[in-house]
Each structure stands twice: as C-alpha cells, then as structure tokens.
Design a protein around this motif. Structure first.
Motif, PDB file in Angstrom:
ATOM      1  N   LEU A  27       0.820  -1.210   0.000  1.00  0.00           N
ATOM      2  CA  LEU A  27       0.000   0.000   0.000  1.00  0.00           C
ATOM      3  C   LEU A  27       0.854   1.260   0.000  1.00  0.00           C
ATOM      4  N   LEU A  28       2.162   1.091  -0.134  1.00  0.00           N
ATOM      5  CA  LEU A  28       3.085   2.217  -0.170  1.00  0.00           C
ATOM      6  C   LEU A  28       3.314   2.671  -1.615  1.00  0.00           C
ATOM      7  N   PRO A  29       3.898   3.853  -1.790  1.00  0.00           N
ATOM      8  CA  PRO A  29       4.006   4.426  -3.145  1.00  0.00           C
ATOM      9  C   PRO A  29       4.750   3.564  -4.161  1.00  0.00           C
ATOM     10  N   HIS A  30       5.746   2.786  -3.736  1.00  0.00           N
ATOM     11  CA  HIS A  30       6.496   2.009  -4.719  1.00  0.00           C
ATOM     12  C   HIS A  30       5.767   0.737  -5.144  1.00  0.00           C
ATOM     13  N   TRP A  31       4.556   0.526  -4.590  1.00  0.00           N
ATOM     14  CA  TRP A  31       3.728  -0.599  -5.038  1.00  0.00           C
ATOM     15  C   TRP A  31       2.380  -0.083  -5.540  1.00  0.00           C
ATOM     16  N   PHE A  32       1.317  -0.288  -4.754  1.00  0.00           N
ATOM     17  CA  PHE A  32      -0.021  -0.007  -5.253  1.00  0.00           C
ATOM     18  C   PHE A  32      -0.717   1.138  -4.527  1.00  0.00           C
ATOM     19  N   GLY A  33      -0.029   1.847  -3.649  1.00  0.00           N
ATOM     20  CA  GLY A  33      -0.695   2.846  -2.830  1.00  0.00           C
ATOM     21  C   GLY A  33       0.018   4.179  -2.813  1.00  0.00           C
ATOM     22  N   SER A  34      -0.285   4.964  -1.785  1.00  0.00           N
ATOM     23  CA  SER A  34       0.319   6.286  -1.607  1.00  0.00           C
ATOM     24  C   SER A  34       0.342   6.610  -0.127  1.00  0.00           C
ATOM     25  N   LEU A  35       1.209   7.519   0.262  1.00  0.00           N
ATOM     26  CA  LEU A  35       1.249   7.939   1.661  1.00  0.00           C
ATOM     27  C   LEU A  35      -0.040   8.658   2.047  1.00  0.00           C
ATOM     28  N   ALA A  36      -0.652   9.324   1.083  1.00  0.00           N
ATOM     29  CA  ALA A  36      -1.888  10.058   1.374  1.00  0.00           C
ATOM     30  C   ALA A  36      -3.023   9.122   1.766  1.00  0.00           C
ATOM     31  N   SER A  37      -3.038   7.924   1.202  1.00  0.00           N
ATOM     32  CA  SER A  37      -4.135   6.988   1.479  1.00  0.00           C
ATOM     33  C   SER A  37      -3.759   5.920   2.501  1.00  0.00           C
ATOM     34  N   PHE A  38      -2.502   5.870   2.897  1.00  0.00           N
ATOM     35  CA  PHE A  38      -2.053   4.765   3.744  1.00  0.00           C
ATOM     36  C   PHE A  38      -2.771   4.761   5.095  1.00  0.00           C
ATOM     37  N   GLY A  39      -2.907   5.924   5.709  1.00  0.00           N
ATOM     38  CA  GLY A  39      -3.547   5.988   7.027  1.00  0.00           C
ATOM     39  C   GLY A  39      -4.974   5.469   6.995  1.00  0.00           C
ATOM     40  N   ALA A  40      -5.707   5.810   5.942  1.00  0.00           N
ATOM     41  CA  ALA A  40      -7.093   5.340   5.822  1.00  0.00           C
ATOM     42  C   ALA A  40      -7.132   3.827   5.635  1.00  0.00           C
ATOM     43  N   GLU A  41      -6.187   3.290   4.871  1.00  0.00           N
ATOM     44  CA  GLU A  41      -6.119   1.837   4.681  1.00  0.00           C
ATOM     45  C   GLU A  41      -5.850   1.139   6.015  1.00  0.00           C
ATOM     46  N   ALA A  42      -4.918   1.681   6.799  1.00  0.00           N
ATOM     47  CA  ALA A  42      -4.599   1.086   8.100  1.00  0.00           C
ATOM     48  C   ALA A  42      -5.796   1.156   9.041  1.00  0.00           C
TER      49      ALA A  42
END
Length: 298
Positions: free
Chosen positions: A141-156
């Motif tokens: 879920l991090l930027p170098h895969w399928f996510g972004s820092l902006a959305s990481f907190g919501a995913e967690a």
C-alpha cells in the motif's frame, strides 16, 4: 514451520545465490506435487518454491533497474506459482497457507493491484492473530507498489476496523511498523493514540515475550525519533515515555535481542530513560516475574 522446513534446502540455495541448485530443489517440490495432485499442501509448497525463487532473483540485482531477463524470470515463476495454486480455493480449504501463498502472487501478476485487498482480507480472516498478513499487505500500500502515503492511514484504519473483533487495533500498529521498516520512519500524520493502543493489543493477543520485545523496541524507536524533534515534556513524547515505562515494568520479563533493530544499544537507551532516576541512585535493573524492576544495591 513445516512449510519452511520443507523449503529449507531451497532457502539455503537462494541465500548463497546458487540458482541452478535452487532450480533442482524446485524440481523436487514439483515431483512431490505431481505425485499428490489433490493435496493443496503440495501445491502450496511448489508455489512458494517458485515465489521464493522469483523474489530472490529479483532482489539479488543491484541498482534501481532490473535486467529484462531477470524480470521475465520473476514473472515466469510467478505464473508457475499461480498455476500450481489455481485448482484450490483458500476459503474452501480453510487454509491460511494457501491464502498467504496466493496473496504473494500480487507482486508479479497483471491485476495484482486489483486483487491485493480482497486476497489480504481472506488471508487475515483465515489467520486472525497472525501479524504477517497485515505487515505484508501494508508494504503493497506504499508508493512504490499499489498505494500512496496520502491513502495509507485510511487503509490502516480500515484494516483495524475490520479486524477489531479478533485483534483490537493491532492491525493499525502492524501496518505502520511494516511501513516504517520499508520507509525508514513511520508514515506522517499517524494517529499516535491508536498506534499505541494497537501495540498493546498486538502484545496482549498472545502475551508472549517475543511480542513484548517487539513492542518495547517499537516504543523505544518512537521515543528516540520524537525526542529529536519534540521539546522535552511535549505531550506526545511524554505519552510514549509513559507507555514504554508501563510496558517494561509490567510486561517485559526476558530479552530477545533479535526483536530490537539496534540490539543492545536500543535496549540501553530504553533503560536509561525509563529508569533514569533509579540508575542515578546506583540501582540495578532486574527482569522479574511481573516485569522489569529497579533494586537498590545491598
């Protein structure tokens, strides 16, 4: 553990980067699977063998870019792993092993982005107290895969809400610990209260001392990080120090140095802050049956 043991010879080949020998070991796993085509455990072992090999080849290459032939080999072994797993449904078999192996396919299949969340949920549902599904998924879920820092907190936060019935807020903490390991620091704007609650829930799920050490190390790292930026006595720093002190005094009964990223120096840092006044008076710190205690010299 049985799965890791069955792949131990392959793992040894991969550690020394003996690719031809590793392929021989995969052939042995393929022979076992061919002899037991209805056994999902045999399919799991073969799939993991291909996944382990592909990831090791990919990770062994220095620099930011991969040679085309190595990338293709990684994709080929991912496809072979997918073919081995395809006849079996992890939910029908009620198998965390299958679910975990299937999840790892997301690294090398075309629709990995689309599948990773559903496959993560299946894996964590089948193995609710295991931290591995959360920590593995968080990286993707991090930027170098399928996510972004902006959305990481919501995913967690979504992960913690979905698994709160089985593990409280542990998923939230585990997501962030995994991200910190990958990024070198915790993602920005994390919820400190929820993170600390999650660490406590993670420990209390088993009460084992290895988890107690993981939590102590995480709290120590966070304290050190905050102390570099926050003013002494800041509310966030004080909360972390109080949580660390309570955890050491009530939960830590033995040391597992391998759980601490910086080993003994990290342990010394924690003790020097939690027991500063006692140490200044010449006390000795002891591991007791209920946690760590400071005792004056006789």
């Amino acid at each position: 553990l049985v799965s890791e043991g069955a792949r131990a010879a392959l793992a040894a080949c991969l550690r020394r980067r003996d690719w031809p020998a590793a392929l021989v070991e995969i052939d042995r796993l393929a022979a076992v699977q061919a002899a037991h085509p209805e056994d999902y455990a045999a399919a799991h072992l073969l799939a993991r063998g291909h996944l382990d090999y592909g990831w090791a080849r990919r990770s062994a290459e220095p620099g930011p870019g991969l040679p085309r032939e190595v990338w293709q080999e990684f994709l080929d072994h991912t496809a072979l792993a997918e073919a081995a797993l395809d006849p079996f449904d992890p939910l029908e078999e009620m198998s965390p092993l299958l679910a975990g192996s299937r999840y790892l396919l997301v690294r090398g299949i075309e629709d990995g982005d689309a599948m990773c969340r559903d496959w993560y949920e299946d894996w964590s549902d089948l193995d609710p107290t295991n931290p591995e599904p959360h920590m593995t998924h968080a990286v993707h879920l991090l930027p170098h895969w399928f996510g972004s820092l902006a959305s990481f907190g919501a995913e967690a936060l979504d992960a913690a809400r979905r698994t709160r019935h089985s593990s409280g807020a542990a998923a939230y903490a585990l997501f962030h610990l995994s991200a910190a390991e990958s990024l070198g620091d915790l993602p920005p704007h994390f919820d400190l209260d929820l993170f600390l609650m999650g660490l406590t829930d993670f420990y209390q799920a088993t009460g084992c001392q290895y988890r107690a050490n993981i939590v102590a190390a995480a709290l120590t790292d966070l304290h050190h990080s905050l102390s570099q930026d926050a003013k002494p006595g800041s509310p966030r720093l004080r909360l972390v120090e109080e949580t660390l002190s309570q955890h050491l005094r009530e939960n830590l009964r033995e040391f597992h140095v391998s759980a601490w990223d910086n080993g003994e120096s990290c342990i010394e840092y924690a003790l020097s802050h939690v027991f500063a006044r006692d140490l200044a008076k010449g006390a000795r710190i002891h591991l007791g049956p209920e946690g760590m205690v400071a005792r004056p010299l006789a």
